[in-house]
Structure formats: structure tokens, C-alpha cells
Design a protein around this motif. Structure first.
Motif, PDB file in Angstrom:
ATOM      1  N   GLN A 101       9.712   1.173 -11.151  1.00 47.56           N
ATOM      2  CA  GLN A 101       9.051   2.151 -12.006  1.00 47.56           C
ATOM      3  C   GLN A 101       8.891   3.479 -11.286  1.00 47.56           C
ATOM      4  O   GLN A 101       9.083   4.546 -11.869  1.00 47.56           O
ATOM      5  CB  GLN A 101       7.684   1.619 -12.439  1.00 47.56           C
ATOM      6  CG  GLN A 101       6.910   2.562 -13.343  1.00 47.56           C
ATOM      7  CD  GLN A 101       5.614   1.933 -13.839  1.00 47.56           C
ATOM      8  OE1 GLN A 101       5.481   0.713 -13.940  1.00 47.56           O
ATOM      9  NE2 GLN A 101       4.647   2.756 -14.153  1.00 47.56           N
ATOM     10  N   GLN A 159      13.944   9.756 -12.603  1.00 43.00           N
ATOM     11  CA  GLN A 159      14.452   8.431 -12.939  1.00 43.00           C
ATOM     12  C   GLN A 159      15.957   8.447 -13.164  1.00 43.00           C
ATOM     13  O   GLN A 159      16.627   7.444 -12.930  1.00 43.00           O
ATOM     14  CB  GLN A 159      13.723   7.864 -14.158  1.00 43.00           C
ATOM     15  CG  GLN A 159      12.329   7.316 -13.831  1.00 43.00           C
ATOM     16  CD  GLN A 159      12.380   6.159 -12.837  1.00 43.00           C
ATOM     17  OE1 GLN A 159      12.807   6.305 -11.689  1.00 43.00           O
ATOM     18  NE2 GLN A 159      11.952   4.997 -13.267  1.00 43.00           N
ATOM     19  N   GLU A 178      10.434  -2.082 -15.218  1.00 43.29           N
ATOM     20  CA  GLU A 178       9.677  -1.079 -15.966  1.00 43.29           C
ATOM     21  C   GLU A 178      10.018   0.344 -15.513  1.00 43.29           C
ATOM     22  O   GLU A 178       9.120   1.128 -15.170  1.00 43.29           O
ATOM     23  CB  GLU A 178       8.186  -1.340 -15.827  1.00 43.29           C
ATOM     24  CG  GLU A 178       7.751  -2.676 -16.415  1.00 43.29           C
ATOM     25  CD  GLU A 178       6.242  -2.786 -16.571  1.00 43.29           C
ATOM     26  OE1 GLU A 178       5.691  -2.125 -17.457  1.00 43.29           O
ATOM     27  OE2 GLU A 178       5.648  -3.529 -15.788  1.00 43.29           O
ATOM     28  N   GLY A 181       8.071   3.111 -17.395  1.00 45.89           N
ATOM     29  CA  GLY A 181       6.664   2.848 -17.691  1.00 45.89           C
ATOM     30  C   GLY A 181       5.741   4.012 -17.407  1.00 45.89           C
ATOM     31  O   GLY A 181       4.687   4.147 -18.039  1.00 45.89           O
ATOM     32  N   THR A 214       9.858  -5.131 -19.107  1.00 46.58           N
ATOM     33  CA  THR A 214       9.021  -4.142 -19.789  1.00 46.58           C
ATOM     34  C   THR A 214       7.832  -4.835 -20.440  1.00 46.58           C
ATOM     35  O   THR A 214       7.861  -6.035 -20.715  1.00 46.58           O
ATOM     36  CB  THR A 214       9.826  -3.370 -20.846  1.00 46.58           C
ATOM     37  OG1 THR A 214       8.988  -2.356 -21.434  1.00 46.58           O
ATOM     38  CG2 THR A 214      10.322  -4.278 -21.957  1.00 46.58           C
TER      39      THR A 214
END
Length: 273
Positions: A101, A159, A178, A181, A214
Motif C-alpha cells: 500500500q 503508486q 491494498e 488503499g 483489498t
């Protein structure tokens, strides 16, 4: 309990139709007080075909991340076996990449240098490696930002770098914990579309296997070929739900009765006692 070994080379291609075979796996951690193994997952048994996109959903603390870490070879298997292309996994390998994440980019490296890091660590940063890094940067849409540093990037851009860094080493299995997230809702939806675009970009013949964790049911339905619903810890599989909607999936599909019906099946699995 098994111990971890040194990193493994990739398994030979084409040895089995299953990229991953998780056979009656139990994972856990020793209690600091008693030393007893506290199970995070119990008797997990499933396979993932080559090129399949599997999403795992379940309540917080049910062992989803622990399973991804085991698939990456970062935590030992307490019981059962995990195989990749027919060979038991006993440690990390260049055939798998794990995306967290938190992008965890090196602040002193620009986009290119961050993406190149995995190749550099594997001593593969030759001319071909540098060209591949730029190819991955282009694939995730950051060619105009390749000389920017992490503090100059938005959350979504970070990301994208994280995804390019995972892909540049050419893993056969992409593990994603995730990864969206921490993003706002609008950026998250953009990144869902981008992930699917990138995942499909190289064509079905060489498409990577993906295992994605997720908490977001809508995200799971939109991304997945299959959804595995986990019970509370120690997790077992409550439901294995196939999503047969054709790809590419337009964002408008999220408002369809079919999308809602699949989401309801996932929610029913999560709510089961």
C-alpha cells in the motif's frame, strides 16, 4: 516450522497450467508469551491459473497480508505447501514481485532510478535493463515525470512508480497488498483502470498472474477474474466467486445489475457466520 532459504531462480516455464498451488496451508506467528503458534490462516486450499487475476477480500486481521507475504516467500509456511509452476516455494524469488500500500520510494532517487532499483539489486542493470525501465515508465504513463523525485509526485503517481518497479524485473506473479488503499476515491478509480490496462498490455499469451488484496468489494468485482472471500482469522475460504464479465471493463459497468449482483454475493460471504 520450515525455515527460509536463499532466493530461488524462476521455475521453468510451461510446467503446469496452475501458476500457484496453495495446498492445505496454515500460516502463523509464535506467541511472544507462550511460544505457541497463533494461526493467521488455516487449511487454505486453492489454485490460481497462469494469467488469472485473483482478488482476496476478508475482514481486517484475517491473514490476507500474511498469505501474500508467504506467496512472496517472506514468511515460512507452518503446514501445507505452496507451489509455483509445480515447484515448492521455500523463499523469495525473482519470479514474484510484491506491491505494498505504501509505495516506499527512495527519496534521493528520481523516478527512473527508483524503477531501476530492482534490476540494479539483481545485477541486471545493463543497457537492456535501462531500456526496459524506461519501457515500464512509459507503460504506466510517467514518461514526462521520469526525472522527478518522490516529493514532487502525487499519491497516484507514486503508486505508478511502485507498479513499474514491480514489473521491471519481469515477474511471472504480481502480488498486490491494498496498493490503492491510501488514495482518494477519484485517484483510486483511475489507478484501478490503469492497473488493468497495464496488466493486459502485453497480451494474453504472456499476461502475468496477479493476486490482489483489498477491503473494497467494488474494487474486487471490477478487477477480478475470481474473488476469494476469507473468514475471520484464522482464515479459511468462505466463497470462491467467478467474475465472468469480459475485458476491458468500462467504468460504467460498475453501475450494472450484474456488477451489483456479484458484489452482493461477496458481501453475503463476508457476512456469513
Amino acid at each position: 516450522m520450515r525455515t527460509l532459504f536463499r532466493p530461488q531462480p524462476p521455475p521453468p516455464a510451461g510446467t503446469t497450467s496452475e501458476a500457484l498451488e496453495v495446498s492445505h496451508v496454515a500460516l502463523g506467528h509464535p506467541s511472544s508469551r507462550t511460544g505457541e503458534i497463533l494461526l493467521a490462516v488455516h487449511d487454505l486450499d486453492f489454485t490460481v491459473a497462469r494469467g488469472e487475476f485473483v482478488v482476496i477480500v476478508g475482514p481486517s486481521g484475517c491473514g490476507k497480508t500474511t498469505l501474500l507475504e508467504a506467496l512472496a516467500g517472506l514468511v515460512p509456511v507452518h503446514d501445507g505447501t505452496i507451489r509455483l509452476a509445480g515447484r515448492e516455494l521455500r523463499g523469495p524469488g525473482t519470479d514474484r514481485s510484491l506491491v505494498f500500500q505504501n509505495a516506499s520510494l527512495y527519496p534521493w532517487r528520481d523516478v527512473v532510478a527508483n524503477v531501476e532499483f530492482g534490476l540494479q539489486a539483481q545485477r541486471r542493470l545493463d543497457a537492456a535493463g535501462k531500456a526496459r525501465a524506461r519501457e515500464m515508465i512509459r507503460l504506466v504513463g510517467l514518461e514526462k515525470a521520469e526525472r522527478k523525485f518522490p516529493h514532487e509526485l502525487s499519491g497516484g503517481m507514486k503508486q505508478r512508480v511502485n507498479l513499474a518497479r514491480a514489473l521491471v524485473t519481469d515477474p511471472s506473479v504480481l502480488l498486490l497488498d491494498e496498493p490503492f488503499g491510501a488514495l482518494d476515491a477519484q485517484t483510486r478509480e483511475v489507478m484501478q483502470n490503469e492497473l488493468v490496462r497495464v496488466w493486459q498490455a502485453e497480451g494474453a499469451a504472456v499476461r502475468r498472474t496477479a493476486v490482489f488484496v483489498t477491503h473494497d468489494v467494488g474494487e474486487a468485482v471490477f478487477l477480478a477474474d475470481r474473488i476469494l472471500v476469507f473468514s475471520p482469522s484464522p482464515a479459511t475460504i468462505r466463497a470462491d466467486i467467478r467474475v465472468d464479465a469480459p475485458r476491458p471493463r468500462a467504468p460504467e459497468w460498475k453501475r450494472s445489475p450484474e456488477f451489483t449482483a456479484i458484489g452482493d454475493r461477496v458481501l453475503a460471504g463476508l457476512a456469513a457466520s
